[in-house]
Scaffold this active site. Structure first.
Site, PDB file in Angstrom:
ATOM      1  N   LYS A  89       0.903  -1.259   0.005  1.00 20.25           N
ATOM      2  CA  LYS A  89      -0.081   0.009  -0.006  1.00 20.25           C
ATOM      3  C   LYS A  89       1.004   1.268   0.011  1.00 20.25           C
ATOM      4  CE  LYS A  89      -4.412   1.035   0.221  1.00 20.25           C
ATOM      5  NZ  LYS A  89      -5.572   0.167  -0.155  1.00 20.25           N
ATOM      6  N   GLY A 189     -26.836   1.410   1.167  1.00 19.51           N
ATOM      7  CA  GLY A 189     -26.067   2.039   0.010  1.00 19.51           C
ATOM      8  C   GLY A 189     -27.039   1.845  -1.507  1.00 19.51           C
TER       9      GLY A 189
HETATM   10  P1  NAD Z   1     -20.129   4.309  -4.184  1.00 18.72           P
HETATM   11  O1  NAD Z   1     -19.578   5.634  -3.787  1.00 18.72           O
HETATM   12  O2  NAD Z   1     -20.549   3.994  -5.583  1.00 18.72           O
HETATM   13  O3  NAD Z   1     -21.553   3.851  -3.070  1.00 18.72           O
HETATM   14  C1  NAD Z   1     -21.453   4.113  -1.794  1.00 18.72           C
HETATM   15  C2  NAD Z   1     -22.791   4.594  -1.526  1.00 18.72           C
HETATM   16  O4  NAD Z   1     -23.045   4.666   0.078  1.00 18.72           O
HETATM   17  C3  NAD Z   1     -23.086   5.891  -1.873  1.00 18.72           C
HETATM   18  O5  NAD Z   1     -24.352   6.103  -2.878  1.00 18.72           O
HETATM   19  C4  NAD Z   1     -23.298   6.888  -0.568  1.00 18.72           C
HETATM   20  O6  NAD Z   1     -24.351   8.183  -0.847  1.00 18.72           O
HETATM   21  C5  NAD Z   1     -23.978   5.705   0.439  1.00 18.72           C
HETATM   22  N1  NAD Z   1     -23.790   6.177   1.632  1.00 18.72           N
HETATM   23  C6  NAD Z   1     -22.876   6.949   2.301  1.00 18.72           C
HETATM   24  N2  NAD Z   1     -23.088   6.623   3.735  1.00 18.72           N
HETATM   25  C7  NAD Z   1     -24.297   6.141   3.768  1.00 18.72           C
HETATM   26  C8  NAD Z   1     -24.891   5.716   5.120  1.00 18.72           C
HETATM   27  N3  NAD Z   1     -24.702   6.065   6.211  1.00 18.72           N
HETATM   28  N4  NAD Z   1     -26.098   5.219   4.588  1.00 18.72           N
HETATM   29  C9  NAD Z   1     -26.878   4.832   3.561  1.00 18.72           C
HETATM   30  N5  NAD Z   1     -25.900   4.938   2.372  1.00 18.72           N
HETATM   31  C10 NAD Z   1     -24.658   5.579   2.514  1.00 18.72           C
HETATM   32  O7  NAD Z   1     -19.088   3.144  -3.531  1.00 18.72           O
HETATM   33  P2  NAD Z   1     -19.064   1.736  -4.005  1.00 18.72           P
HETATM   34  O8  NAD Z   1     -17.866   1.688  -5.194  1.00 18.72           O
HETATM   35  O9  NAD Z   1     -20.327   1.231  -4.406  1.00 18.72           O
HETATM   36  O10 NAD Z   1     -18.242   0.929  -3.014  1.00 18.72           O
HETATM   37  C11 NAD Z   1     -19.189   0.586  -1.785  1.00 18.72           C
HETATM   38  C12 NAD Z   1     -18.426   0.221  -0.641  1.00 18.72           C
HETATM   39  O11 NAD Z   1     -17.713  -1.053  -1.163  1.00 18.72           O
HETATM   40  C13 NAD Z   1     -17.280   1.115   0.079  1.00 18.72           C
HETATM   41  O12 NAD Z   1     -16.847   0.796   1.362  1.00 18.72           O
HETATM   42  C14 NAD Z   1     -16.107   0.473  -1.029  1.00 18.72           C
HETATM   43  O13 NAD Z   1     -14.799   0.723  -0.144  1.00 18.72           O
HETATM   44  C15 NAD Z   1     -16.403  -1.086  -1.060  1.00 18.72           C
HETATM   45  N6  NAD Z   1     -15.426  -1.574  -1.989  1.00 18.72           N
HETATM   46  C16 NAD Z   1     -15.871  -1.284  -3.298  1.00 18.72           C
HETATM   47  C17 NAD Z   1     -15.075  -1.897  -4.211  1.00 18.72           C
HETATM   48  C18 NAD Z   1     -15.577  -1.395  -5.759  1.00 18.72           C
HETATM   49  O14 NAD Z   1     -15.154  -2.412  -6.798  1.00 18.72           O
HETATM   50  N7  NAD Z   1     -16.181  -0.349  -5.995  1.00 18.72           N
HETATM   51  C19 NAD Z   1     -14.534  -3.006  -4.249  1.00 18.72           C
HETATM   52  C20 NAD Z   1     -14.040  -3.344  -2.819  1.00 18.72           C
HETATM   53  C21 NAD Z   1     -14.759  -2.589  -1.701  1.00 18.72           C
END
Ligand code: NAD
Length: 382
Positions: A89, A189
C-alpha cells in the site's frame, strides 16, 4: 531476535517486525512537496499490490500506522482470494483538495518505478483518474487503469458479483439452500456495488429494502428492482434475513449491534467491523453468519489482478464467483474451530502463504505470467 531486544531508537524496525512487514520506503521530493510512504508487507506469493491513498494525516506516525495496517490487509486479501500477489500500500501525505499537482504524482510514480515491480499501485481513497494517469506516465507498475487507456476500468460489476456469490454461500450455510428467492435483504447504500448486487439478487427473487443518504438514489434503485425505500437509520433494525452493507466502514459497532435481527451479514463495504476482534466475536455469539468483508469484496482486487494478466472480464467474473467456495470454507472452518469468521479467514490466508509460498514460483520463473504482468517481469526482473 526478541522484539524487546530491539534498539528503542529504531521504532520503525520494531513496527515492521511486529506484523511481519518486509520493507517501507519513505519518499521525499521537496521540489514537488511529495511526502509519501510505500509499505510492502509480504511478497511470498508475488509482487505487493495495493492502492495509493492520499490523505491529510495528522502526523507522520498516523500515516505510517495506516500504511502498515492497510498493506498487511492486502496480503491477506490476495492470499485468501487465491491470487499470486502479495500485499502493499502507499500513502501520500497531503490534502487531496489542495495539494495535488502533476509534479507531485510524477515524483511519486518515479519512486514506485524504482522498486522495479516489487510494488504495483492502483487508485484508492483521495486519488482520481487524472492523478493515476500522471503516476502511470512515470511507471508501468500501475493497475486498475481506465478502459480508455487499455485497462480494466471500473471494478464494481466484478465486486458486486463476488458479493452476490458470497451472500449465496452464507445463505447455504444458514438455511441449507443458497437460493435468495423470497429472502428479505436490507441493503445499505445505492452506489456502484450496491446497485449491481441488487439487480443480481432481485433477479433471483429476493425482496430488497434499500437506503442511501441520498434518498433519490435509493428511491431510483428501489423502483428498478421492485424493492422498498427505507431511511438510513432504519436499516439496521429491520426484520430481515440478510443485512448487506455496501456503503461505509464501521457500521457494525456498539450502537448497531443490538439492533440486528438478521441471520446473515454479508456485503461489499470495507472495514465494517468497528472494533474487529470485539465485534467479530459478538456476531459469532449472536449466531449471525458474517462473511469477512475483505474476502467477500475481493472482486475489485481480482479485477485489477486480471488486468495484469491481460484483462478478460468473463474470466474475472468466473474468479469472483469462486468467492462462494472461499466463504463456505471460511464459515465451515470457523464453525469447526469455534472462532469468529474474520479470524478463520486470516488463518486460512496464512496457511496458503505458508504452503504455496514454499515453492516461490514467482521469483524463480520468468515465464510464469502472461500479458502485462509477464511483460513487466520479462523486462524488469533480469
Ligand atoms: P459508491 O460511492 O458508488 O456507493 C456508496 C454509496 O453509499 C453512496 O451512494 C453513498 O451515498 C452511500 N452512503 C454513504 N453513507 C451512507 C449511509 N450512512 N447510509 C446509507 N448509504 C450511505 O461506492 P462503491 O464503489 O459502491 O463502494 C461501496 C463500498 O464497497 C465501499 O465501502 C467501498 O470501499 C467498498 N468496495 C468497493 C469496491 C468496488 O469495486 N467499487 C471494491 C471493494 C470494496
Amino acid at each position: 531476535m526478541n522484539k524487546k531486544e530491539l534498539d528503542p531508537n529504531f521504532p520503525i524496525f520494531n513496527a515492521l517486525q511486529t506484523k511481519g512487514h518486509e520493507q517501507i520506503v519513505m519518499c521525499s521530493d521537496p521540489e514537488s512537496g511529495l511526502r509519501a510512504i510505500i509499505a510492502i508487507h509480504d511478497t511470498t506469493l508475488g509482487p505487493a499490490l495495493g492502492g495509493t491513498r492520499m490523505w491529510n494525516y495528522e502526523n507522520e506516525a498516523a500515516a505510517l500506522k495506516d500504511v502498515l495496517r492497510l498493506s498487511r490487509g492486502m496480503t491477506y486479501k490476495a492470499a485468501i482470494s487465491g491470487l499470486n500477489l502479495g500485499g502493499g500500500k502507499a500513502v501520500i501525505i497531503g490534502d487531496p483538495h489542495k495539494d495535488k499537482t502533476e509534479m507531485l504524482f510524477r515524483a511519486f510514480g518515479r519512486f514506485v518505478d524504482g522498486l522495479g515491480g516489487r510494488y504495483i499501485t492502483a487508485e484508492d481513497v483521495g486519488m482520481e483518474e487524472e492523478n493515476m494517469e500522471w503516476v502511470y506516465s512515470e511507471t508501468k507498475f500501475v493497475t486498475g487503469i481506465p478502459k480508455s487507456m487499455g485497462g480494466s476500468g471500473n471494478p464494481s460489476p466484478v465486486t458486486a458479483y463476488g458479493v452476490y456469490m458470497g451472500v449465496k454461500a452464507c445463505a447455504k450455510k444458514a438455511y441449507g439452500s443458497d437460493s435468495l428467492e423470497g429472502k428479505k435483504i436490507a441493503l445499505q447504500g445505492a452506489g456502484n456495488v450496491a446497485s449491481t448486487f441488487a439487480r443480481h439478487a432481485a433477479k433471483e427473487g429476493a425482496k430488497l429494502f434499500i437506503s442511501d443518504i441520498y434518498e433519490e438514489k435509493a428511491k431510483a434503485l428501489a423502483e428498478e428492482v421492485n424493492g422498498t425505500l427505507v431511511s438510513p437509520d432504519e436499516i439496521y433494525g429491520l426484520n430481515v434475513d440478510i443485512f448487506t452493507p455496501c456503503a461505509l466502514g464501521g457500521v457494525i459497532n456498539d450502537d448497531t449491534m443490538g439492533q440486528f435481527k438478521c441471520d446473515i451479514i454479508a456485503g461489499g463495504a470495507n472495514n465494517v467491523l468497528d472494533i474487529e476482534d470485539q465485534h467479530g466475536l459478538e456476531l459469532m455469539n449472536k449466531g449471525i453468519v458474517y462473511a469477512p468483508d475483505y474476502v467477500i469484496n475481493a472482486g475489485g482486487l481480482i479485477n485489477v489482478a486480471g488486468e495484469l494478466e491481460g484483462y478478460n472480464e468473463e474470466r474475472c467474473l468466473q474468479k469472483a464467483g469462486k468467492i462462494y467456495d472461499t466463504i463456505l470454507d471460511i464459515l465451515n472452518f470457523s464453525e469447526e474451530n469455534e472462532i469468529p469468521t474474520h479470524v478463520a479467514s486470516n488463518k486460512l490466508a496464512e496457511r496458503r502463504i505458508a504452503q504455496v509460498g514454499k515453492t516461490h514460483k514467482i521469483y524463480s520463473s520468468k515465464g510464469h505470467f502472461s500479458g502485462r504482468m509477464g511483460e513487466m517481469y520479462m523486462t524488469d526482473r533480469k
